[in-house]
Motif scaffolding. Structure first.
Motif, PDB file in Angstrom:
ATOM      1  N   GLU A 125      25.638 -12.004  -4.713  1.00  0.00           N
ATOM      2  CA  GLU A 125      26.069 -13.166  -5.396  1.00  0.00           C
ATOM      3  C   GLU A 125      25.375 -13.278  -6.681  1.00  0.00           C
ATOM      4  OE1 GLU A 125      25.353 -18.141  -4.564  1.00  0.00           O
ATOM      5  OE2 GLU A 125      24.750 -16.549  -2.965  1.00  0.00           O
ATOM      6  N   VAL A 126      24.199 -12.684  -7.062  1.00  0.00           N
ATOM      7  CA  VAL A 126      23.428 -12.853  -8.370  1.00  0.00           C
ATOM      8  C   VAL A 126      24.378 -11.861  -9.247  1.00  0.00           C
ATOM      9  CG1 VAL A 126      21.399 -11.816  -9.535  1.00  0.00           C
ATOM     10  CG2 VAL A 126      21.269 -13.231  -7.455  1.00  0.00           C
ATOM     11  N   HIS A 127      24.674 -10.715  -8.644  1.00  0.00           N
ATOM     12  CA  HIS A 127      25.821  -9.822  -9.639  1.00  0.00           C
ATOM     13  C   HIS A 127      27.041 -10.640 -10.027  1.00  0.00           C
ATOM     14  CE1 HIS A 127      27.327  -6.005 -10.961  1.00  0.00           C
ATOM     15  NE2 HIS A 127      28.399  -6.210 -10.225  1.00  0.00           N
ATOM     16  N   TRP A 128      27.302 -11.352  -8.836  1.00  0.00           N
ATOM     17  CA  TRP A 128      28.809 -12.148  -9.409  1.00  0.00           C
ATOM     18  C   TRP A 128      28.308 -12.977 -10.443  1.00  0.00           C
ATOM     19  CZ3 TRP A 128      30.258 -17.226  -9.046  1.00  0.00           C
ATOM     20  CH2 TRP A 128      31.584 -17.424  -9.214  1.00  0.00           C
ATOM     21  N   LEU A 129      27.223 -13.630 -10.322  1.00  0.00           N
ATOM     22  CA  LEU A 129      26.827 -14.877 -11.288  1.00  0.00           C
ATOM     23  C   LEU A 129      26.514 -14.317 -12.852  1.00  0.00           C
ATOM     24  CD1 LEU A 129      24.719 -17.097  -8.916  1.00  0.00           C
ATOM     25  CD2 LEU A 129      26.803 -17.555  -9.889  1.00  0.00           C
ATOM     26  N   HIS A 140      21.090 -10.596   4.585  1.00  0.00           N
ATOM     27  CA  HIS A 140      20.857 -11.676   3.729  1.00  0.00           C
ATOM     28  C   HIS A 140      20.571 -11.424   2.208  1.00  0.00           C
ATOM     29  CE1 HIS A 140      19.688 -15.820   2.452  1.00  0.00           C
ATOM     30  NE2 HIS A 140      18.410 -15.243   2.053  1.00  0.00           N
ATOM     31  N   ILE A 141      19.821 -10.440   2.031  1.00  0.00           N
ATOM     32  CA  ILE A 141      19.232 -10.035   0.831  1.00  0.00           C
ATOM     33  C   ILE A 141      20.412  -9.311   0.114  1.00  0.00           C
ATOM     34  CG2 ILE A 141      17.883  -8.219  -0.510  1.00  0.00           C
ATOM     35  CD1 ILE A 141      15.709  -8.723   1.906  1.00  0.00           C
ATOM     36  N   GLU A 142      21.315  -8.624   0.847  1.00  0.00           N
ATOM     37  CA  GLU A 142      22.440  -7.928   0.335  1.00  0.00           C
ATOM     38  C   GLU A 142      23.624  -9.045  -0.346  1.00  0.00           C
ATOM     39  OE1 GLU A 142      24.036  -5.402   3.271  1.00  0.00           O
ATOM     40  OE2 GLU A 142      22.597  -3.734   2.675  1.00  0.00           O
ATOM     41  N   ASN A 143      23.643 -10.175   0.313  1.00  0.00           N
ATOM     42  CA  ASN A 143      24.438 -11.082   0.083  1.00  0.00           C
ATOM     43  C   ASN A 143      23.779 -11.924  -0.980  1.00  0.00           C
ATOM     44  OD1 ASN A 143      26.144 -10.896   2.221  1.00  0.00           O
ATOM     45  ND2 ASN A 143      25.418 -12.409   3.700  1.00  0.00           N
ATOM     46  N   VAL A 144      22.364 -12.121  -1.134  1.00  0.00           N
ATOM     47  CA  VAL A 144      22.119 -12.691  -2.408  1.00  0.00           C
ATOM     48  C   VAL A 144      22.133 -11.961  -3.617  1.00  0.00           C
ATOM     49  CG1 VAL A 144      19.665 -13.259  -3.581  1.00  0.00           C
ATOM     50  CG2 VAL A 144      20.362 -13.926  -1.203  1.00  0.00           C
ATOM     51  N   ILE A 145      22.057 -10.507  -3.442  1.00  0.00           N
ATOM     52  CA  ILE A 145      22.094  -9.626  -4.648  1.00  0.00           C
ATOM     53  C   ILE A 145      23.669  -9.431  -5.105  1.00  0.00           C
ATOM     54  CG2 ILE A 145      21.963  -6.956  -5.289  1.00  0.00           C
ATOM     55  CD1 ILE A 145      19.715  -6.569  -3.446  1.00  0.00           C
TER      56      ILE A 145
END
Length: 220
Positions: A37-41, A30-35
């Protein structure tokens, strides 16, 4: 019986450990997915920021206060005086202009940022500035640069060593938007988005002759 009890205890502990490991793996995923997504944003925001600044330019080197109380009119007159009237078929129009704040008083470089009404005028200004070489205004050396985000500036600075190598090898090159190095070779152009890759490539080249009729040049 004692051995069986110990085995049961070990089995229970293993089950508990497996559940905990599984929970941790789920959290890490989950954390990797959030990271991600943050990087993409962040990249998306940076791209939108640079698109919004597409018609912006920076003038570096003008002392504080040179622009007076009307920076728009000042920049319009400066462009014609420094680059020549022939650079602009019609009147160059500036939407807005302002002095970029310095962290410390008297800090160099001092920058004026301005937004052109028409994007082609930006291209004409940069091209003409490269043709003229060193520019001066009232005995002050000045420079024109595209106005880009700090993140993009950092990416472009990563090509500094590669650009120096191109100069030393007498290879024509240009740094394309957003951060792609174009190198002209005798067997055709090559494009690089990875600074380390282009450095390795250039270091493997023999000292090539300069192509006929071409000059080594760089574009910021």
């Amino acid at each position: 019986s004692s051995i069986n009890d110990k085995l049961d205890n070990i089995s229970q502990r293993l089950d508990t450990s497996e559940r905990r490991i599984s929970d941790i793996e789920d959290r890490v995923y989950h954390i990797e997915n959030v990271i991600s997504e943050v990087h993409w944003l962040r990249e998306k925001c940076d791209d939108l920021e640079n698109r919004a600044w597409r018609s912006n330019l920076r003038i570096v080197g003008l002392p504080e206060g040179t622009e007076g109380r009307d920076p728009v009119t000042f920049v319009e007159k400066l462009l014609v005086e420094v680059l020549g009237e022939a650079t602009f078929p019609g009147r160059v129009e500036i939407e807005r202009a302002h002095r970029a704040p310095c962290q410390k008083e008297g800090e160099w470089p001092q920058i004026i940022i301005f937004k052109l009404l028409r994007f082609p005028d930006k291209i004409h200004i940069l091209r003409r500035a490269r043709e003229l070489g060193q520019l001066t205004f009232r005995n002050q050396k000045i420079f024109f640069f595209p106005d880009v985000s700090s993140e993009l500036q950092a990416k472009q600075r990563e090509f500094t060593e590669a650009r120096h190598l191109c100069h030393s090898l007498h290879l024509p090159f240009s740094l394309l938007h957003p951060a792609k190095l174009h190198v002209s070779l005798q067997d055709g152009p090559k494009f690089f988005t990875n600074p380390e890759e282009v450095i390795r490539f250039l270091k493997r080249l023999p000292d090539p002759p300069l192509m006929s009729g071409e000059k080594s040049e760089g574009r910021e």
